[in-house]
Design a protein around this motif. Structure first.
Motif, mmCIF file in Angstrom:
data_model
loop_
_atom_site.group_PDB
_atom_site.id
_atom_site.type_symbol
_atom_site.label_atom_id
_atom_site.label_comp_id
_atom_site.label_asym_id
_atom_site.label_seq_id
_atom_site.Cartn_x
_atom_site.Cartn_y
_atom_site.Cartn_z
ATOM 1 N N THR A 1 0.828 -1.205 0.000
ATOM 2 C CA THR A 1 0.000 0.000 0.000
ATOM 3 C C THR A 1 0.859 1.250 0.000
ATOM 4 O O THR A 1 2.047 1.220 0.363
ATOM 5 N N PHE B 1 -2.278 4.193 4.615
ATOM 6 C CA PHE B 1 -2.907 3.364 5.649
ATOM 7 C C PHE B 1 -3.263 4.231 6.856
ATOM 8 O O PHE B 1 -2.788 5.364 6.992
ATOM 9 N N LYS B 2 -4.103 3.656 7.720
ATOM 10 C CA LYS B 2 -4.483 4.336 8.957
ATOM 11 C C LYS B 2 -3.847 3.624 10.148
ATOM 12 O O LYS B 2 -3.765 2.390 10.164
ATOM 13 N N GLU C 1 -3.810 9.143 9.304
ATOM 14 C CA GLU C 1 -3.580 8.505 8.007
ATOM 15 C C GLU C 1 -2.180 8.884 7.540
ATOM 16 O O GLU C 1 -1.794 10.052 7.595
ATOM 17 N N LEU D 1 -2.434 -5.783 9.059
ATOM 18 C CA LEU D 1 -3.123 -5.215 10.218
ATOM 19 C C LEU D 1 -2.480 -5.752 11.488
ATOM 20 O O LEU D 1 -2.047 -6.909 11.549
ATOM 21 N N ILE E 1 -4.297 -0.172 11.678
ATOM 22 C CA ILE E 1 -5.654 -0.678 11.877
ATOM 23 C C ILE E 1 -6.471 -0.732 10.595
ATOM 24 O O ILE E 1 -7.533 -1.364 10.554
ATOM 25 N N GLU E 2 -5.978 -0.076 9.537
ATOM 26 C CA GLU E 2 -6.687 -0.139 8.246
ATOM 27 C C GLU E 2 -5.701 0.132 7.117
ATOM 28 O O GLU E 2 -4.905 1.064 7.187
ATOM 29 N N ILE E 3 -5.774 -0.711 6.074
ATOM 30 C CA ILE E 3 -4.920 -0.542 4.900
ATOM 31 C C ILE E 3 -5.814 -0.167 3.723
ATOM 32 O O ILE E 3 -6.775 -0.875 3.419
ATOM 33 N N THR E 4 -5.502 0.967 3.086
ATOM 34 C CA THR E 4 -6.361 1.458 2.011
ATOM 35 C C THR E 4 -5.694 1.279 0.651
ATOM 36 O O THR E 4 -4.541 0.895 0.557
#
Length: 277
Positions: A172, A175-176, A238, A249, A274-277
Motif C-alpha cells: 500500500t 494506511f491508517k 492517516e 493489520l 488498523i486499516e490498509i487502504t
C-alpha cells in the motif's frame, strides 16, 4: 544497582518512573516484571545473587529465572507464510542467500515464492538455520537462511517480505494507524513529514490526515478532525508513503502491523496499523 549498594530506594524509583511510561504506551502493569541486576558485573543475571543488601528486600529470581517463567508467545503456524528479510548476501558455494525471521506460517524447500513489494518470483533451493544446519522446512518464530534461485540480488532488499504466490502480503501507499504521540517540541499537523520505521525499513512519508484523538483508558473518540496533535495524545491518523510498502493489520501480524514515526532524528510517535487502504 551495585553502584548504589543494591538499595531498594533506587529500585523503587526506576520501577515507578518506567511503570508510568510503559502504561502510557499500552503495557499492562500485571505483565511487567522488574529485576534488579548488575550489567557491569553480571550479578543476578544467570543465577540468583546472594547479597545481604539485596536479599533483605528482593526475594525474586535472577533475570534468566524470570524469563524462563514467562509464557512463550503464540506462533501463527496456521497463517499464510511471511518471512521478513533482514540480510541479503551472495554465498560463495550456494549463491544468492536471504536471512530473516519467519513471522507466520511455514516454508518447505522447493516452494516457489514471491518477494514483495516488487513481486519478483523465485524458488527456494535450500534452507539452513543460523548455525548452518541444513533443514527441509522452517516455521513461524524461527530465524533461517534461504538460498534462492531464479532471481538476482538487485531485486531483493532488507525489509522485503517473502511469501507464497497464492497468498501475497498486502502492499500500500496509504494506511491508517492508531498512535501514541511522545514528547515533541512542535505540534503534529496535517502534511507533517516523517521517517516511517517498521522492521528494518525506513521510508519517507507524510501524515496526510488527522482523523481523531482518543482516550487512553477506553479508546473512545475525544475529538474528530483535530487541528494538531500534542504530546501524550492517542490519535488515529492517516499516513501516505512515497513508495509501496508491505503491511499487515496489527491484529493479524504484530511484526508487520507495528510502526514508528521519527522526525529530526527523534521518535515522535509509535503505534499500530488498523486499516490498509
Amino acid at each position: 544497582m551495585e553502584n548504589v549498594g543494591w538499595g531498594k530506594e533506587r529500585y523503587d524509583h526506576i520501577s515507578k518512573e518506567l511503570s508510568v511510561f510503559l502504561k502510557s504506551v499500552g503495557f499492562k502493569s500485571s505483565e511487567v516484571i522488574f529485576v534488579p541486576v548488575s550489567g557491569l558485573e553480571g550479578e543476578n543475571l544467570l543465577e540468583k545473587f546472594i547479597n545481604p543488601s539485596l536479599n533483605e528486600w528482593y526475594s525474586g529470581g535472577s533475570l534468566v529465572d524470570v524469563m524462563d517463567g514467562l509464557e512463550p508467545p503464540k506462533r501463527c503456524y496456521d497463517r499464510p507464510f511471511r518471512l521478513i528479510v533482514t540480510d541479503v548476501f551472495k554465498h560463495p558455494q550456494m549463491g544468492l542467500s536471504v536471512a530473516g525471521k519467519v513471522d507466520s506460517g511455514f516454508l518447505i524447500v522447493g516452494t516457489p515464492v514471491v518477494i514483495m513489494p516488487g513481486g519478483t518470483t523465485a524458488m527456494v533451493k535450500s534452507m539452513t538455520t543460523v548455525d548452518d544446519k541444513s533443514v527441509d522446512y522452517s516455521v513461524a518464530g524461527e530465524q533461517c537462511i534461504i538460498v534462492l534461485g531464479g532471481t538476482d540480488q538487485t531485486k531483493i532488499h532488507n525489509g522485503n517480505v517473502i511469501c507464497e504466490s497464492q497468498s501475497r502480503v498486502r502492499t500500500t501507499l496509504k494506511f491508517k494507524a492508531r498512535v501514541l504521540v511522545f514528547n515533541i517540541d512542535i505540534p503534529i499537523t496535517k502534511g507533517f513529514p516523517i521517517d516511517l520505521h517498521y522492521q528494518t525499513v525506513n521510508e519517507p512519508a507524510v501524515i496526510s490526515r488527522l482523523i481523531s484523538t482518543h482516550s487512553k483508558s477506553n479508546g473512545q473518540v475525544i475529538k474528530a478532525k483535530p487541528r494538531c496533535l500534542t504530546k501524550n495524545q492517542v490519535a488515529l491518523i492517516e499516513i501516505k508513503c512515497e513508495r509501496a510498502i508491505c503491511l499487515e493489520l496489527f491484529k493479524d501480524s504484530k511484526s508487520l502491523g507495528r510502526i514508528t514515526c521519527r522526525y529530526g532524528g527523534n521518535t515522535i510517535a509509535a503505534g499500530m496499523v488498523i486499516e490498509i487502504t
